[in-house]
Write an enzyme that holds these catalytic residues in place. Sequence first.
Site, PDB file in Angstrom:
ATOM      1  CE  LYS A  22      -2.452   2.717   3.453  1.00  0.00           C
ATOM      2  NZ  LYS A  22      -1.298   3.470   3.883  1.00  0.00           N
ATOM      3  CG  ASN A  23       2.501   2.774   3.543  1.00  0.00           C
ATOM      4  OD1 ASN A  23       1.306   3.069   3.390  1.00  0.00           O
ATOM      5  ND2 ASN A  23       3.054   2.620   4.739  1.00  0.00           N
ATOM      6  CB  CYS A 116      -4.607   6.724  10.364  1.00  0.00           C
ATOM      7  SG  CYS A 116      -5.108   5.297   9.392  1.00  0.00           S
ATOM      8  NE  ARG A 121       0.100  10.496   9.731  1.00  0.00           N
ATOM      9  CZ  ARG A 121      -0.358   9.486   8.993  1.00  0.00           C
ATOM     10  NH1 ARG A 121      -1.636   9.177   9.017  1.00  0.00           N
ATOM     11  NH2 ARG A 121       0.439   8.808   8.215  1.00  0.00           N
ATOM     12  CG  ASP A 304       2.423   1.516   9.534  1.00  0.00           C
ATOM     13  OD1 ASP A 304       2.089   2.420  10.311  1.00  0.00           O
ATOM     14  OD2 ASP A 304       2.587   1.702   8.322  1.00  0.00           O
ATOM     15  NE  ARG A 396      -7.171   5.000   4.357  1.00  0.00           N
ATOM     16  CZ  ARG A 396      -6.240   5.270   5.267  1.00  0.00           C
ATOM     17  NH1 ARG A 396      -6.550   5.336   6.539  1.00  0.00           N
ATOM     18  NH2 ARG A 396      -5.010   5.489   4.908  1.00  0.00           N
TER      19      ARG A 396
HETATM   20  C1  UD1 Z   1       4.383   6.806   6.448  1.00  0.00           C
HETATM   21  C2  UD1 Z   1       3.450   5.654   6.216  1.00  0.00           C
HETATM   22  C3  UD1 Z   1       2.843   5.184   7.523  1.00  0.00           C
HETATM   23  C4  UD1 Z   1       3.920   4.893   8.547  1.00  0.00           C
HETATM   24  C5  UD1 Z   1       4.884   6.071   8.677  1.00  0.00           C
HETATM   25  C6  UD1 Z   1       6.088   5.757   9.545  1.00  0.00           C
HETATM   26  C7  UD1 Z   1       2.628   6.082   3.999  1.00  0.00           C
HETATM   27  C8  UD1 Z   1       1.476   6.513   3.158  1.00  0.00           C
HETATM   28  N1  UD1 Z   1       2.412   6.089   5.327  1.00  0.00           N
HETATM   29  O1  UD1 Z   1       3.578   7.870   6.974  1.00  0.00           O
HETATM   30  O2  UD1 Z   1       2.094   4.002   7.245  1.00  0.00           O
HETATM   31  O3  UD1 Z   1       3.320   4.666   9.790  1.00  0.00           O
HETATM   32  O4  UD1 Z   1       5.397   6.436   7.368  1.00  0.00           O
HETATM   33  O5  UD1 Z   1       6.742   4.636   9.088  1.00  0.00           O
HETATM   34  O6  UD1 Z   1       3.686   5.728   3.514  1.00  0.00           O
HETATM   35  N2  UD1 Z   1       6.746  14.563  10.547  1.00  0.00           N
HETATM   36  C9  UD1 Z   1       6.864  15.910  10.799  1.00  0.00           C
HETATM   37  N3  UD1 Z   1       6.834  16.779   9.738  1.00  0.00           N
HETATM   38  C10 UD1 Z   1       6.686  16.363   8.461  1.00  0.00           C
HETATM   39  C11 UD1 Z   1       6.568  14.982   8.207  1.00  0.00           C
HETATM   40  C12 UD1 Z   1       6.601  14.098   9.263  1.00  0.00           C
HETATM   41  O7  UD1 Z   1       6.998  16.323  11.960  1.00  0.00           O
HETATM   42  O8  UD1 Z   1       6.664  17.218   7.566  1.00  0.00           O
HETATM   43  C13 UD1 Z   1       6.759  13.596  11.653  1.00  0.00           C
HETATM   44  C14 UD1 Z   1       5.425  12.834  11.795  1.00  0.00           C
HETATM   45  O9  UD1 Z   1       4.462  13.589  12.518  1.00  0.00           O
HETATM   46  C15 UD1 Z   1       5.874  11.591  12.513  1.00  0.00           C
HETATM   47  C16 UD1 Z   1       7.281  11.334  11.916  1.00  0.00           C
HETATM   48  O10 UD1 Z   1       7.694  12.575  11.363  1.00  0.00           O
HETATM   49  O11 UD1 Z   1       5.991  11.829  13.883  1.00  0.00           O
HETATM   50  C17 UD1 Z   1       7.335  10.282  10.843  1.00  0.00           C
HETATM   51  O12 UD1 Z   1       6.350  10.567   9.880  1.00  0.00           O
HETATM   52  P1  UD1 Z   1       6.477  10.108   8.366  1.00  0.00           P
HETATM   53  O13 UD1 Z   1       7.627   9.177   8.195  1.00  0.00           O
HETATM   54  O14 UD1 Z   1       6.427  11.321   7.502  1.00  0.00           O
HETATM   55  O15 UD1 Z   1       5.131   9.304   8.175  1.00  0.00           O
HETATM   56  P2  UD1 Z   1       4.142   9.361   6.957  1.00  0.00           P
HETATM   57  O16 UD1 Z   1       4.893   9.558   5.693  1.00  0.00           O
HETATM   58  O17 UD1 Z   1       2.991  10.257   7.290  1.00  0.00           O
END
Ligand code: UD1
Length: 417
Positions: A22-23, A116, A121, A304, A396
């Site tokens: 999915k990701n 979610c 986020r 996850d 999803r």
């Molecule tokens: C992706 C995955 C999700 C997984 C997560 C961590 C997808 C669609 N989703 O989510 O399933 O749980 O990686 O492995 O691929 N952060 C910030 N600022 C930003 C971006 C991130 O502070 O601009 C923080 C987030 O709040 C979180 C951490 O960084 O605490 C990691 O987030 P991130 O790796 O970006 O997760 P996602 O890409 O949202």
Amino acid sequence: MKIMEVEGGNQLTGTIRISGAKNATVALIPAAILSDEESTICNIPEITDTKALCDILNLLNVEVKRASESIIINPQKMKNVEIKEEFSKKLRASYYFMGALLGKYKKAVMYFPGGCSIGARPIDLHLKGFEALGAKVTYDNNKYIVEAEELKGANIYLDIASVGATINIMLAAVKAKGKTIIDNAAKEPEIVNIATFLNNMGAKITGAGTSTIKIEGVEYLHKCFHEVIPDRIEAGTYIIMGALCGNSLKIDNVIPEHIDALLSKLEEIGADLEVGSDYVIVSKQNSYKSTTIKTAVYPGFATDMQQAFTVLLTQCSGKSKVVETIFENRFMHVAYLNELGANITIKNQTATIIGKTPLKATNVVATDLRAGAAMVAAALIATGKTTITNVEHILRGYEQIVEKLTSVGAKIAIKEI
Ligand code: UD1
């Protein structure tokens, strides 16, 4: 409204084949619009996130054809229009259109993504990355306008190794002028899969899968064929279910190296595993030892997978701990596990699980995608019939979960009420 009913106590035996990740899929579909020609991507999972992204492609006048597990995306007649909130809010990954549209047209207009509710986020790192490439970001009432006269390669250090920011910056940088370096990049296998796709189109990306990714901008991206990697989280979820109630349950189409941290923890608690080149066979053991897991960026223990693993920890003797370091709000499954009979307390970002506790069916809620998977795992071993609401979250991310589990002996059904 859809509900899921699971009659617990049945052994799982046979084979479950893992679908495309999915990701990776949710980034590959937006990435395809960067091409100046048609792309074919196979092993696309039939999940609602895929549909939500195809709806955005339709909105952008991109031609989309589905043929069994493949998708053919032709952006030749594409129009760069605003992505309205009703489209962006359906999933987190809608934000990959921001990087892709910026990369292709130097302008993206869209609303804050959904997904979610597992923490704040923010997307500040994505936006900082776009700004470093020369874009101006305007934010008004949940709407982002990201535009640049020209995108120029830059050196970008990510304060957090964010999966989303790494991919989004990569998408914006492939057509920028000159070289971009992303330092402290995330290293998840999905990132390597996206970089391979872009390179197949003619991009020049090196270092994906390490903490330094280098992107040399190119002007033209051509036709290509690509395959989505197997879903390591889906694989992990079913392996955990196998440890809970499997009898030689085979999880097929797995890349075991992608789930090393999970497999080590399973071995540590005493799971019975046979790990092959592309499969894992797992059977339930009568006793498991307690352990501690701490979520971390790849190759650490995936956040996850923490929720389903917590279910397994309720069946381990003694005190176990789950330390969540990635998202602030990822223990929503715990209250429902306790209602099913678990003994779990949460303090700060740590859950303490005292096992072994029998689980008894009740009504629970899938509060988010992975918490929902944990509810299914718990329901499989609970005595009686568990009813899970908010099933849409589960659909999803898990392709044909009912069919897959039914085929190995589970009693599970989705009903419309
Ligand atoms: C992706 C995955 C999700 C997984 C997560 C961590 C997808 C669609 N989703 O989510 O399933 O749980 O990686 O492995 O691929 N952060 C910030 N600022 C930003 C971006 C991130 O502070 O601009 C923080 C987030 O709040 C979180 C951490 O960084 O605490 C990691 O987030 P991130 O790796 O970006 O997760 P996602 O890409 O949202």
